[in-house]
Design a protein around this motif. Structure first.
Motif, mmCIF file in Angstrom:
data_model
loop_
_atom_site.group_PDB
_atom_site.id
_atom_site.type_symbol
_atom_site.label_atom_id
_atom_site.label_comp_id
_atom_site.label_asym_id
_atom_site.label_seq_id
_atom_site.Cartn_x
_atom_site.Cartn_y
_atom_site.Cartn_z
ATOM 1 N N GLU A 112 0.849 -1.211 -0.034
ATOM 2 C CA GLU A 112 0.058 0.130 -0.051
ATOM 3 C C GLU A 112 0.921 1.155 0.112
ATOM 4 N N PRO A 113 0.206 2.476 -0.322
ATOM 5 C CA PRO A 113 1.352 3.541 -0.233
ATOM 6 C C PRO A 113 1.710 4.024 0.950
ATOM 7 N N VAL A 114 2.920 4.374 1.418
ATOM 8 C CA VAL A 114 3.156 4.546 2.828
ATOM 9 C C VAL A 114 3.789 6.114 2.656
ATOM 10 N N GLU A 115 3.068 6.855 3.446
ATOM 11 C CA GLU A 115 3.063 8.293 3.582
ATOM 12 C C GLU A 115 3.571 9.081 4.676
ATOM 13 N N GLY A 116 3.920 10.366 4.661
ATOM 14 C CA GLY A 116 4.478 10.934 5.851
ATOM 15 C C GLY A 116 5.350 10.310 6.905
ATOM 16 N N GLU A 117 5.299 10.157 8.176
ATOM 17 C CA GLU A 117 6.252 9.847 9.175
ATOM 18 C C GLU A 117 6.474 8.187 8.846
ATOM 19 N N ALA A 118 5.480 7.433 8.668
ATOM 20 C CA ALA A 118 5.605 6.100 8.270
ATOM 21 C C ALA A 118 6.615 5.882 7.147
ATOM 22 N N ALA A 119 6.643 6.752 6.089
ATOM 23 C CA ALA A 119 7.597 6.614 5.161
ATOM 24 C C ALA A 119 8.886 6.761 5.641
ATOM 25 N N GLU A 120 9.255 7.910 6.645
ATOM 26 C CA GLU A 120 10.865 8.088 6.943
ATOM 27 C C GLU A 120 11.076 6.718 7.867
ATOM 28 N N GLU A 121 10.115 6.282 8.661
ATOM 29 C CA GLU A 121 10.402 5.011 9.486
ATOM 30 C C GLU A 121 10.738 3.789 8.410
ATOM 31 N N LEU A 122 9.950 3.765 7.364
ATOM 32 C CA LEU A 122 10.154 2.794 6.384
ATOM 33 C C LEU A 122 11.673 2.597 5.976
ATOM 34 N N SER A 123 11.938 3.778 5.559
ATOM 35 C CA SER A 123 13.383 4.112 5.056
ATOM 36 C C SER A 123 14.487 3.478 5.769
ATOM 37 N N ARG A 124 13.994 3.931 7.316
ATOM 38 C CA ARG A 124 15.241 3.573 8.308
ATOM 39 C C ARG A 124 15.250 1.916 8.578
ATOM 40 N N CYS A 125 14.157 1.186 8.113
ATOM 41 C CA CYS A 125 14.079 -0.278 8.550
ATOM 42 C C CYS A 125 15.033 -0.818 7.371
ATOM 43 N N PHE A 126 15.449 -0.257 6.318
ATOM 44 C CA PHE A 126 16.163 -0.838 5.367
ATOM 45 C C PHE A 126 17.620 -0.339 5.222
ATOM 46 N N SER A 127 18.462 -0.890 4.430
ATOM 47 C CA SER A 127 19.754 -0.592 4.339
ATOM 48 C C SER A 127 19.598 0.890 3.699
ATOM 49 N N PRO A 128 20.507 1.852 3.960
ATOM 50 C CA PRO A 128 20.598 3.069 3.140
ATOM 51 C C PRO A 128 20.657 2.948 1.745
ATOM 52 N N GLY A 129 19.675 3.569 1.044
ATOM 53 C CA GLY A 129 19.616 3.775 -0.452
ATOM 54 C C GLY A 129 18.258 2.890 -1.000
ATOM 55 N N VAL A 130 17.762 1.999 -0.132
ATOM 56 C CA VAL A 130 16.904 1.149 -0.941
ATOM 57 C C VAL A 130 15.592 1.902 -0.903
ATOM 58 N N ILE A 131 15.301 2.486 0.102
ATOM 59 C CA ILE A 131 13.817 3.178 0.026
ATOM 60 C C ILE A 131 14.231 4.730 0.272
ATOM 61 N N GLU A 132 13.564 5.261 -0.996
ATOM 62 C CA GLU A 132 13.714 6.820 -1.109
ATOM 63 C C GLU A 132 12.395 7.493 -0.588
ATOM 64 N N VAL A 133 12.605 8.561 0.085
ATOM 65 C CA VAL A 133 11.341 9.091 0.616
ATOM 66 C C VAL A 133 11.111 10.456 -0.359
ATOM 67 N N GLN A 134 10.175 10.502 -1.151
ATOM 68 C CA GLN A 134 10.180 11.761 -2.197
ATOM 69 C C GLN A 134 8.883 12.743 -1.520
ATOM 70 N N GLU A 135 9.088 14.154 -1.869
ATOM 71 C CA GLU A 135 8.029 15.130 -1.532
ATOM 72 C C GLU A 135 7.161 14.969 -2.816
ATOM 73 N N ILE A 136 5.880 14.693 -2.555
ATOM 74 C CA ILE A 136 5.105 14.912 -3.679
ATOM 75 C C ILE A 136 3.773 15.840 -3.148
ATOM 76 N N LYS B 197 3.573 16.178 0.486
ATOM 77 C CA LYS B 197 3.485 14.884 1.284
ATOM 78 C C LYS B 197 4.614 14.072 1.126
ATOM 79 N N LYS B 198 5.188 13.292 2.092
ATOM 80 C CA LYS B 198 6.248 12.403 1.876
ATOM 81 C C LYS B 198 5.911 11.368 1.689
ATOM 82 N N VAL B 199 6.177 10.670 0.423
ATOM 83 C CA VAL B 199 5.735 9.261 -0.164
ATOM 84 C C VAL B 199 7.041 8.491 0.159
ATOM 85 N N ALA B 200 7.029 7.324 0.239
ATOM 86 C CA ALA B 200 7.955 6.275 0.030
ATOM 87 C C ALA B 200 7.917 5.440 -1.312
ATOM 88 N N ARG B 201 9.305 5.099 -1.584
ATOM 89 C CA ARG B 201 9.286 4.611 -2.936
ATOM 90 C C ARG B 201 10.525 3.663 -2.943
#
Lengths: 109, 347
Positions: B244-268, B271-275
């Motif tokens: 599902e789409p992950v937005e906001g604070e959850a997106a930041e949390e998600l990017s910290r759960c993986f190795s650096p560079g795997v999850i990118e948080v973009q401002e669309i 809103k912050k969206v994880a990709r």
């Protein structure tokens, strides 16, 4: 110890018919292990005529692999389905067909 | 639809769940899946197969092999470790060893030193020949070091580097002794240990090591000193899907759960969206499963037939040559097997 000269005098492959099940064979290959056995097993399973294929190393101190193959009724474990030029039931197994005659897989369907 | 997707997942992905790994075994054999033709087809294999070199330098190689079965990838790994031949010290003739290191320990250490000599130019030594080998199958090295006191050292110095001369025996003290016509075949400096700063033993004044080494060709299956790779390993390409789409604070949390560079948080649109940016970098620590909210949002999987190989050479041969040699070894095995199959009669 494992140099090629260490090998002289021993048979590389022994083929035994499996008596419990029709159309099945046991190939005992000396001085080989999972490196070759696993490859042969997975390729045999990919062949449409292969009903059963397994490789096993019976005991860790015995350096051999046993490949157990059962084929479907229209070909024998050693050879693929009949090619007009061959009369005897002992032709090359399916993996051999892949390497020697790459287009025969289209014919078998 | 969902069923087709589930079948695709079963066929092509190894899924890492919270408590276990699913779909580990290859299941795409003919007859298993309705509507799929899984029989071995040389043309289809050739179309789908590719090898991409990602990174190469003089000692390490990272490349991708896509479209093969696990059995073949594992076979290459096993052959690289154990069946690609190299030259290594096998016999050590000790003339004098008054050092603190026992003969057999010294011989063991010398065997493990990687020798820079192309093993393809040599032959295996025949078994049962106890006399010195010939030029076609043996390399000779001499190691002769004697430790003496340094007469010019300061009176109250306690540094061994100042007090003693030759108190450390390095591989640079090994000298090549050409046999037969080897001096013509190999230029000066071609046959040597790969590294000249490997510490073999330590000496004190009055101690001496004087020995002759014979190197032969062997494979890693016989003794690990013959293995040409520091290591050779592979991993499967990671595949991370956000369900599902992950937005906001959850997106930041998600990017910290993986190795650096795997999850990118973009401002669309504010809103912050994880990709998922680069799943290849992930080491799959599964940190995301420790987060109650996020573990339902992510599917961790690996692509079943995409192998990322990493080959590190000890320096004997460049890593790309090692991989070619491994392929030749596998071809040799298969050819020998086919020839034997022809020769053996059914009993």
């Amino acid at each position: 110890m494992t140099t090629p000269s260490a090998f002289r005098g021993k048979k590389k492959i022994t083929i035994n018919k499996d008596i419990k099940v029709p159309k099945a064979c046991l190939f005992t290959i000396n001085k080989e292990n999972h490196t070759l056995g696993n490859i042969i097993q997975s390729q045999l399973l990919k062949a449409p005529q292969g009903l059963f294929a397994e490789h096993r190393g019976p005991r860790p101190w015995q350096h051999k692999t046993i490949i157990h193959v059962q084929s479907a009724l229209d070909c024998t474990p050693r050879r693929p389905p009949p090619v007009p030029s061959q009369t005897s039931p002992g032709s090359s197994p399916c993996w051999r067909r892949e390497s020697e005659r790459p287009h025969s897989s289209a014919r078998t369907k | 639809m969902a069923a087709a997707q589930a079948v695709e997942e079963m066929r092509t992905r190894v899924v890492l769940g919270e408590f276990g790994v699913r779909n580990v075994h290859t299941t795409d054999f003919p007859g298993n899946y309705c509507g799929y033709d899984d029989a071995w087809d040389q043309d289809r294999f050739e179309k789908n197969f590719r090898v991409d070199v990602v990174h190469m330098d003089e000692n390490s190689l990272e490349f991708d092999m896509v479209g093969i079965d696990a059995a073949i990838a594992n076979a290459f790994r096993r052959i690289l470790l154990a069946e690609v031949p190299t030259m290594a010290v096998e016999k050590v003739l000790v003339y004098n060893n008054t050092s603190i290191v026992q003969d057999e320990i010294l011989a063991h250490r010398l065997g493990l030193i990687p020798i820079h000599a192309d093993p393809r130019l040599f032959e295996y030594r025949n078994q049962g020949e106890d006399e010195g080998g010939t030029e076609i199958d043996t390399l000779q090295f001499r190691l002769q070091v004697r430790c003496t006191r340094n007469p010019h050292a300061a009176k109250d110095s306690s540094d061994p580097n100042e007090l003693y001369v030759n108190h450390r025996v390095y591989t640079r003290h090994m000298t090549w002794v050409p046999l037969g016509n080897q001096a013509d075949l190999f230029p000066e400096g071609a046959i040597r240990p790969v590294h000249d700063d490997i510490l073999i033993a330590q000496l004190r004044p009055g101690q001496e090591i004087d020995l002759l080494m014979h190197c032969v060709k062997g494979i890693g299956k016989d003794h690990a000193k013959f293995s040409p790779v520091a290591t050779a390993s592979y991993r499967l390409l990671p595949d991370i899907t956000l369900l599902e789409p992950v937005e906001g604070e959850a997106a930041e949390e998600l990017s910290r759960c993986f190795s650096p560079g795997v999850i990118e948080v973009q401002e669309i649109q504010g809103k912050k969206v994880a990709r998922v940016a680069n799943p290849r970098l992930d080491t799959f620590s599964r940190e995301v499963f420790r987060n109650e909210k996020l573990k339902k949002v992510v599917r961790l999987a690996r692509v079943r037939d995409h192998y990322i190989f990493s080959v590190e050479s000890t320096g004997v041969l460049p890593p790309d040559v090692l991989v070619s040699e491994a392929i030749k070894v596998l071809m040799g095995k298969c050819q020998r097997f086919l020839d034997e199959l022809d020769a053996v009669q059914m009993d």
